[in-house]
Design an enzyme around this catalytic site. Sequence first.
Site, PDB file in Angstrom:
ATOM      1  N   ALA A 125       0.845  -1.171   0.106  1.00 24.66           N
ATOM      2  CA  ALA A 125      -0.131   0.084  -0.090  1.00 24.66           C
ATOM      3  C   ALA A 125       0.841   1.236  -0.067  1.00 24.66           C
ATOM      4  CB  ALA A 125      -0.836   0.015   1.277  1.00 24.66           C
ATOM      5  N   GLN A 127       4.442   4.279   3.030  1.00 23.40           N
ATOM      6  CA  GLN A 127       4.071   3.163   2.252  1.00 23.40           C
ATOM      7  C   GLN A 127       4.426   1.902   3.135  1.00 23.40           C
ATOM      8  OE1 GLN A 127       5.923   4.655  -1.372  1.00 23.40           O
ATOM      9  NE2 GLN A 127       7.173   3.074  -1.451  1.00 23.40           N
ATOM     10  N   LYS A 143       6.566  -0.411   7.180  1.00 24.86           N
ATOM     11  CA  LYS A 143       5.892   0.807   7.248  1.00 24.86           C
ATOM     12  C   LYS A 143       7.060   1.926   7.378  1.00 24.86           C
ATOM     13  CE  LYS A 143       1.885   3.449   8.222  1.00 24.86           C
ATOM     14  NZ  LYS A 143       0.707   3.320   9.343  1.00 24.86           N
ATOM     15  N   ASP A 182     -10.210   4.390  13.689  1.00 21.95           N
ATOM     16  CA  ASP A 182     -10.492   4.319  12.349  1.00 21.95           C
ATOM     17  C   ASP A 182     -10.462   2.816  11.608  1.00 21.95           C
ATOM     18  OD1 ASP A 182     -10.511   5.588   9.705  1.00 21.95           O
ATOM     19  OD2 ASP A 182      -8.442   5.452   9.458  1.00 21.95           O
TER      20      ASP A 182
END
Length: 530
Positions: free
Chosen positions: A116, A122, A137, A270
Amino acid sequence: MGPRSERLKRALEVTQVARRKRLLRVLGEIGLISDRPATREGALEFRSALEELGTAFVKLGQLLSSRPDLLPDVYIEELGKLTDEVAPVPFGEIEATIRRELGDAVFARIDPEPLAAASIAQIHPALLDDGREVVVKVRRPGVREQVEQDLDLLRTTASMAEKRSESARLLQLAPLAEEVETHMRAELDFREEASNAELVRRLVEGYDSLVVPRVIHPYVTEKVLVLERIHGEKVVDGHGLAKERAQELARDLFRAYVHQVAGEGVYHADPHRGNILLTPDGRLALLDFGLLGRLDDDTRTGIAQLLLAIAQNRADDAAALVLRLSGTTFDTDEPGFVQELRRKLPRYHWRPLSRIRAGEALADLQRLALKYRIKLPPSFALVGKTLSQADSIARTLDPELDPIELLDEDSMLLLLREAERRVEPTHLLSYLFTQVEPLLRLPQRVGQTIDRLESGTLKIGVAPTGLGELERVIRSAANRIGAAMIVVGLLIASALMARVNHTIAIVGFTLSFVLGLYMLWKIIRTPGEL
């Protein structure tokens, strides 16, 4: 190019996007500069502009999507589709960051193709030297500097808007900009995200259906975070699970989020579809902990009691809890709020299960609060959005899920946990001390007051409140009288100068005409102001 030049360049870029996307019309549709009706086209342009402007503005849109009290429904729906997907940074730059932060001899392999790519970071799959599958990450180079510019621009714009517009103050633009800044700074530091992930992992340990990836220590820095890799797919309608297992997952997911919010006051804030995966062994994996909601103890308790009051259809209790959590002024219409809540709350009972939404009740409360000029705490909106997202994913697994029933079933457990927390020795002693200590000082204070009364030195101060509107009216009247005197003075002076110099007289007459015309326009357009 210096920092000031960079800020100016960014401000010009934002202005160009705003002009191209016709954001003045959008500001009118959301009630900031006029009362134009909201349109789907305006909402699409707003979302597109935020995505084009990048990281900080996408975060602003995500926070606005949790505020149905501030934006029309069509805007809330459109902002819920905001994406934060961008073209990946070349792997060479990412690899250089990893080497600087972690050293060379950590990974046996790193896949140069990211899983991603977002505006902040990313994620790349990798294999540690000991054979464990992980994801890395990595913060994108230069993103902090870009975010700092955008946050500065948002702060300045919000401050200017609140100084000039009553609507901007009602929409609380400055606190919203502060909230964006708080969340952005947290997401830029992966050490905080690692701490959040470990905290949520502990909170969901009691739910066998849920899993949180482990943080791989010591590979945690501000710019790089290494996590256990968990394979899985997004939760979609064709998930292929047996009905009983899907129902179990749905109930565990929703209950886990209610427990985090109402029981612990710390929650994964989230839980959208990209952050919850269905694993091959039939569990749900929670991902991405850059945004963690936190509630103080009083707010947590109040929201827990409010959820129970909604579940049990107790309108008066729900209204009292909302008012306790909120800020009120002389303009607040408390009786009107209570009456409308009594009318609307029963709509969540005796309805088809497919039409009940957990976030719907909290969203309605937000709208009612704004209507009756009640200022809810910012955390209320984030709680509503979190429960709404969790409910949406749970309903994908079990379309017949009844969140109101779940809240009612769990009410006794919530009350027992709260009672246990209250009678825990340390908490109980602290509470007793804070309550008894003022009582012990009461005789001394009474004695001091009587002494001052006898000696004639007792003073009573009165602080006037609610004079803002009166001050505005007086200022407006004074400004108009002053402007009228200037116009009259210009006319008289110009008439006298006509005998001496025609050019100066014409200039004076022109200035008085323009100023008088401007005054007339302001009086017609905004009565009571200048």
